[in-house]
Design an enzyme around this catalytic site. Structure first.
Site, PDB file in Angstrom:
ATOM      1  N   ASP A   1       0.827  -1.122   0.125  1.00 39.47           N
ATOM      2  CA  ASP A   1      -0.034   0.001   0.011  1.00 39.47           C
ATOM      3  C   ASP A   1       0.912   1.198   0.031  1.00 39.47           C
ATOM      4  O   ASP A   1       2.077   1.330   0.264  1.00 39.47           O
ATOM      5  CB  ASP A   1      -1.089   0.061   1.180  1.00 39.47           C
ATOM      6  CG  ASP A   1      -0.306  -0.132   2.415  1.00 39.47           C
ATOM      7  OD1 ASP A   1       0.756  -0.908   2.644  1.00 39.47           O
ATOM      8  OD2 ASP A   1      -0.546   0.633   3.345  1.00 39.47           O
TER       9      ASP A   1
ATOM     10  N   ASP B   1       8.871   4.312  -1.171  1.00 37.80           N
ATOM     11  CA  ASP B   1       7.975   3.774   0.037  1.00 37.80           C
ATOM     12  C   ASP B   1       6.865   2.858  -0.233  1.00 37.80           C
ATOM     13  O   ASP B   1       5.413   3.517  -0.240  1.00 37.80           O
ATOM     14  CB  ASP B   1       7.700   4.811   1.135  1.00 37.80           C
ATOM     15  CG  ASP B   1       7.190   4.314   2.383  1.00 37.80           C
ATOM     16  OD1 ASP B   1       7.317   3.270   2.847  1.00 37.80           O
ATOM     17  OD2 ASP B   1       6.577   5.156   3.230  1.00 37.80           O
TER      18      ASP B   1
ATOM     19  N   GLU C   1      -0.072  -1.343   5.720  1.00 39.18           N
ATOM     20  CA  GLU C   1       1.259  -0.976   6.586  1.00 39.18           C
ATOM     21  C   GLU C   1       0.800   0.740   6.847  1.00 39.18           C
ATOM     22  O   GLU C   1       1.175   1.030   8.048  1.00 39.18           O
ATOM     23  CB  GLU C   1       2.603  -1.258   6.001  1.00 39.18           C
ATOM     24  CG  GLU C   1       3.652  -1.142   7.033  1.00 39.18           C
ATOM     25  CD  GLU C   1       4.062   0.317   6.856  1.00 39.18           C
ATOM     26  OE1 GLU C   1       5.056   0.834   7.808  1.00 39.18           O
ATOM     27  OE2 GLU C   1       3.952   1.293   6.019  1.00 39.18           O
ATOM     28  N   GLU C   2       0.484   1.345   6.040  1.00 40.95           N
ATOM     29  CA  GLU C   2       0.311   2.781   6.116  1.00 40.95           C
ATOM     30  C   GLU C   2      -0.761   3.260   6.761  1.00 40.95           C
ATOM     31  O   GLU C   2      -0.991   4.553   6.951  1.00 40.95           O
ATOM     32  CB  GLU C   2       0.404   3.509   4.549  1.00 40.95           C
ATOM     33  CG  GLU C   2       1.684   3.344   3.769  1.00 40.95           C
ATOM     34  CD  GLU C   2       2.976   4.022   4.451  1.00 40.95           C
ATOM     35  OE1 GLU C   2       2.747   4.588   5.168  1.00 40.95           O
ATOM     36  OE2 GLU C   2       3.811   4.086   3.504  1.00 40.95           O
TER      37      GLU C   2
ATOM     38  N   HIS D   1       6.273   9.779   1.321  1.00 41.06           N
ATOM     39  CA  HIS D   1       5.110  10.506   1.972  1.00 41.06           C
ATOM     40  C   HIS D   1       4.721  11.794   1.214  1.00 41.06           C
ATOM     41  O   HIS D   1       4.116  12.740   1.958  1.00 41.06           O
ATOM     42  CB  HIS D   1       4.703  10.539   3.414  1.00 41.06           C
ATOM     43  CG  HIS D   1       4.534   9.087   3.819  1.00 41.06           C
ATOM     44  ND1 HIS D   1       4.212   8.973   5.254  1.00 41.06           N
ATOM     45  CD2 HIS D   1       4.969   7.909   3.462  1.00 41.06           C
ATOM     46  CE1 HIS D   1       4.262   7.724   5.710  1.00 41.06           C
ATOM     47  NE2 HIS D   1       4.464   7.081   4.441  1.00 41.06           N
TER      48      HIS D   1
END
Length: 396
Positions: free
Chosen positions: A82, A112, A144-145, A356
């Site tokens: 994700d 990421d 995970e995020e 991010h």
């Protein structure tokens, strides 16, 4: 069977082009199945036994485990499928298209950390199960995020995987063996509203929160002096008051107030104990002022983790990279792997500084050394089987 997975660049294009945002806000949340299905096909073509592992309570999400070889122990190369949400107008490139420019690959998940999954498959190209003394596993996880549903489901299922694991989070190809835990806590005080012209008509929750926050910041100062870990750039636990809201109008006594806190805690500190201490300090203020109070988690905490410095995976990471294993303040899935008996190293080609945010990228120059490193780990832990028999995870 020789590898029949696509070439590396088409794999990167396929992963970056598959939308798989996870978010605690339902409007932004998406299934990760398009990524899982692509990976499943590539791993099966490369000779891996493929298992799609549904996540209880989340029918549109799944983990994926590909295994080459058999036996106890082995090495897991793990990445999450994700990404965080994104604001497309702020990007200079299409976030859902792999774009090469100025020696970089741009795209959502390049750093990421979708790229790591393609690199893991590429590093295993040409391997045969018969060649391995210990199995090689490639693990792809969900969410995970957001809430780490994928890793939590693996831990709760209790199924042993490999003895050692590498999580390809963005570390700039420097090994990391420890990270802080992450907690989010909501403190709420409820008083009584009334006309602002006469304080005796109500009980001001905002004033109570001022006192509670003062007590929390005093506790923060205590923690700075009582808990230290020299591996971290910020070597003490942190508490950040990041959000506060109370009342609705200046001419009304504030009837309720809510404060949100971010806590980053050191290995050896128990999130449950910290929450209990936070509650004790809030309760002391609230009861003195006649306020109703609550302390509740904003999300299930991510525990801290510390893989022993003498672990074989840490020593191998240091030998292969030439860097001492360090520490980071962001959270990963490592503590959940730890619950499954895996000793985990965090090591990936991306940089956390570009994660991010718009125009996330991966340096092209990082790809060859990443493949060399991953092949070095595979050689040591799967082909040469440097793992002592007593270290193998022999649980069924």
């Amino acid at each position: 069977m020789s590898s029949q997975a696509p070439a590396l660049i088409p794999m990167l294009q396929g992963l970056i082009g598959s939308l798989s945002v996870s978010s605690i806000t339902p409007a932004y949340d998406h299934s990760n199945r398009p990524v899982i299905d692509r990976l499943a096909g590539w791993l099966a073509a490369a000779g891996f036994r493929v298992e799609v592992l549904p996540i209880p309570g989340h029918p549109d999400k799944a983990n994926l485990l590909g295994t080459l070889g058999r036996g106890p122990g082995g090495l897991v190369l793990s990445g999450h499928t994700d990404t965080v949400p994104f604001n497309e107008p702020l990007w200079s490139h299409d976030p859902l298209k792999l774009t090469e420019s100025q020696g970089r690959y741009y795209g959502l998940g390049t750093a990421d950390m979708k790229s790591f999954l393609a690199l893991a498959i590429e590093a295993a190209r040409g391997l045969r199960a018969a060649d391995l003394k210990q199995p090689l596993m490639i693990l792809a996880t969900a969410d995970e995020e957001s809430a780490m549903h994928g890793a939590r489901a693996l831990a709760e299922a209790g199924r042993p995987l490999g003895r050692y694991a590498i999580i390809g989070e963005p570390t700039g190809l420097k090994p990391v063996r420890t990270h802080k835990g992450v907690m989010g806590e909501a403190v709420r005080l409820i008083g009584r509203s009334g006309h602002a012209s006469d304080p005796s008509l109500g009980n001001n929750a905002l004033e109570g929160m001022h006192e509670a926050l003062t007590a929390i910041l005093a506790w923060r100062d205590e923690l700075v002096h009582s808990h230290r870990h020299p591996a971290f750039a910020v070597p003490y636990p942190t508490i950040n008051p990041g959000h506060i809201h109370g009342g609705d109008n200046p001419n009304r006594i504030c009837g309720d107030c809510e404060l949100h806190l971010d806590l980053r805690v050191l290995p050896g500190m128990d999130p449950a104990d910290l929450r209990a201490e936070l509650a004790r300090r809030v309760a002391e203020v609230a009861e003195r002022r006649g306020l109703t109070w609550s302390v509740e988690p904003l999300f299930r905490s991510i525990p801290p983790v510390e893989t022993p410095a003498d672990s074989l995976i840490v020593r191998a990471g240091e030998a292969l990279t030439g860097h001492a294993a360090g520490a980071v303040s962001f959270g990963t899935e490592a503590p959940f792997f730890d619950r499954l008996g895996m000793e985990t190293l965090i090591l990936g080609p991306g940089d956390i500084a570009v994660a991010h945010q718009p125009d996330e990228f991966l340096e092209l120059a990082r790809i060859p050394p990443t493949l060399e490193l991953l092949r070095g780990f595979i050689r040591r832990f799967c082909l040469d089987a440097m793992i002592p028999p007593e270290k193998a995870n022999n649980d069924p």
